[in-house]
Design an enzyme around this catalytic site. Structure first.
Site: not given
Ligand SMILES: NC(=O)c1ccc[n+]([C@@H]2O[C@H](COP(=O)([O-])OP(=O)(O)OC[C@H]3O[C@@H](n4cnc5c(N)ncnc54)[C@H](OP(=O)(O)O)[C@@H]3O)[C@@H](O)[C@H]2O)c1
Length: 514
Positions: A202-203, A265
């Site tokens: 999950d960047h 996010h």
């Protein structure tokens, strides 16, 4: 090195939490979909950056795997063009020639077993030995999610998961479409890999300010004692984009804001703010605490969804003085689409620390500006001490800016100079950019390096992913079965539907960012 810059500019003494983990063994990274958009825009520019920062070992190889017929030389040419377009680092001849000598290409279909046999031979040929029993391989799934199971099964059949090599698997989001499909995907992965080989990316978690939430909370004794229902009135988290769906309409039509932002996010941010102190700074200790938070978020039934969530979709409007079209007029979007592009919700975390403290979350496209921010709003002290004129003063707030500015600020009141007893709102601010000369760098950099080092702290675990889906599934289902009739219900360039304001204002609070 950015850290070097920090050191020289601030003469900071670092407290290294995991100094033993910086060594990276020689390895090969196989990028399935190595010629796609993500690879060209993000992965190869990031690998190039890590290379010129001298963070990679001398011996490493990168193999792009995709269906188009290409030679290694043609692949290198494709990547050269991508770096010229997307890399923030200059592409000088000498560096590029050295870097490109590490690039290889395998052409073949994901469903074609022969290609995996060729991959196996290539891996044996080019992967440098590490001095350990097995060579190190990283597989990166930069492909459409429908291919994940196919590739994983083929890797397993060809004995490329646990057999000849020491392997790691990096998987891009979206990780499933709902809890059921996430469980299925996790099963497919578990048949081929052990959980400790899997890195679900999950960047967002690679962003400096997101990682800093843990440091900030648990390395400073002045905040943690206040971090609970006794002192905190509520928490707000906004993840706002000003862009629309751009060229990703087909993807977005199938995804919507809840799958795109909330399931991953947003819930990661909620967990970092709400979790208990982990036993130590190891991946599983931190991930254990996050999962406890996901499991404490109150279940949503239809009444809850009606009362505490707001669904939206943008119509035409104006962003920074430029007229923009509505979602339904975007190319690739159905003219009667009911895909939500906005959500606001009030979450409750039913545990000892947070009982009764609402978390208001908000995310959407085509909002007024691009900003991601967490704000912790403290309770009002008994201000009558200063006279009734002070009743309306804003309570203290602690703001964690995630993007575009990575900063922390505290709002508080001081006595205004002069003879009257006037309380005056001011703030204290720390900015990564200004105070530490820090330039934000791509989140992928940190995440790739962590995977190479074998550090899983910033990657999601199987049970965490499934728990996050359990939170959002009822909302997706309800909005799918009885779509909101009044869509589109907010103009591009605003802060979403009026109901999003009502959601918080009926509790006598208001959104911090307006
Ligand atoms: N793009 C982004 O900025 C972004 C951001 C976050 C996450 N992601 C995620 O990253 C993943 C990849 O997205 P993307 O935008 O890079 O996709 P993409 O541009 O469509 O790239 C797909 C890649 O897979 C290859 N490919 C497709 N079908 C194949 C097949 N049957 N056999 C062999 N190779 C095949 C393509 O090469 P050929 O054309 O040669 O077949 C290409 O290299 C997705 O899961 C996406 O959700 C993307």
């Amino acid at each position: 090195m950015p850290e070097g810059d920090l050191k020289s500019s601030t003469e900071t003494r670092f407290c290294e939490i995991i100094p033993g983990m910086v060594h990276i063994d020689p390895f090969t990274i196989v990028i399935f979909g190595g010629s796609g958009d993500l690879s060209k825009r993000k992965l190869l520019p990031t690998l190039y950056h890590i290379y010129i920062e001298e963070d990679l070992p001398d011996d490493f190889s990168i193999i792009g795997f995709a269906s188009t017929e290409r030679t290694d030389a043609q692949y290198r040419e494709l990547i050269k063009k991508a770096l010229q377009e997307f890399s923030t680092d200059p592409l000088d001849k000498e560096r590029w020639e050295k870097f490109s000598s590490h690039l290889y290409y395998i052409s073949g279909g994901f469903e074609d077993e022969e290609s995996y046999k060729r991959l196996s031979t290539k891996l044996e040929d080019i992967t440098p030995p590490t001095g350990k029993e097995k060579k190190e391989i990283i597989y990166y799934m930069a492909v459409q999610p429908r291919y994940f199971p196919e590739i994983i099964k083929r890797l397993s059949v060809c004995n490329l998961c646990k057999g000849a090599f020491n392997t790691r698997l990096i998987i891009e989001k979206p990780f499933g479409r709902d809890r059921k499909s996430a469980i299925e995907l996790n099963r497919t992965i578990a048949d081929a890999f052990d959980e400790d080989q899997v890195y679900r990316i999950d960047h967002y978690l690679g962003k400096e300010t997101v990682q800093n939430i843990i440091f900030f909370r648990f390395a400073n004794s002045i905040f943690e004692p206040l971090w609970n229902r006794k002192y905190i009135d509520h928490v707000q988290i906004t993840v706002a984009e000003d862009i629309g769906v751009e060229e990703r309409a087909r993807f977005y039509e199938n995804t919507g804001v809840v799958r795109d932002i909330i399931q991953n996010h947003m819930l990661q941010l909620v967990a970092l703010v709400a979790m208990e102190p982990p036993v130590g700074f190891e991946a599983d200790f931190i991930r254990n605490e996050k999962v406890k938070i996901y499991n404490s978020i109150r279940d949503m039934d239809n009444d809850y969804i009606d009362n505490f969530t707001v669904c939206g979709q943008y119509g035409e409007g104006d962003i920074n003085g430029t007229g923009v079209q509505g979602y339904r007029s975007e190319e690739g979007v159905a003219p009667d689409s009911t895909t939500p592009t906005f959500i606001a919700a009030k979450l409750f975390i039913d545990n000892w620390r947070w009982a009764g403290v609402p978390f208001y979350i908000r995310a959407g496209k085509r909002l007024k500006k691009r900003i991601t921010e967490i704000s912790i709003h403290f309770k009002q002290p008994p201000l009558r001490l200063f006279g009734s004129a002070c009743d309306s003063i804003e309570p203290n707030a602690l703001i964690l800016g995630i993007q575009p500015h990575e900063e922390i600020s505290i709002d508080f009141g001081v006595k205004h100079p002069g003879s009257g007893n006037r309380l005056y709102p001011v703030d204290m601010n720390f900015s990564y950019e200004e105070d530490l000369n820090y330039e934000p760098h791509p989140a992928y950099e940190r995440l790739l390096i962590d995977c190479m080092r074998g550090d899983k702290t910033l990657f999601a675990r199987q049970d965490g992913i499934e728990a996050m889906w359990s939170i959002v599934d009822p909302m997706i289902k309800a909005w799918g079965e009885r779509p909101v009739p009044e869509l589109p219900n907010y103009a591009a360039g605003t802060w979403g539907p009026e109901k999003a304001d009502e959601l918080i204002e009926k509790d006598s609070r208001k959104w911090r960012i307006k």
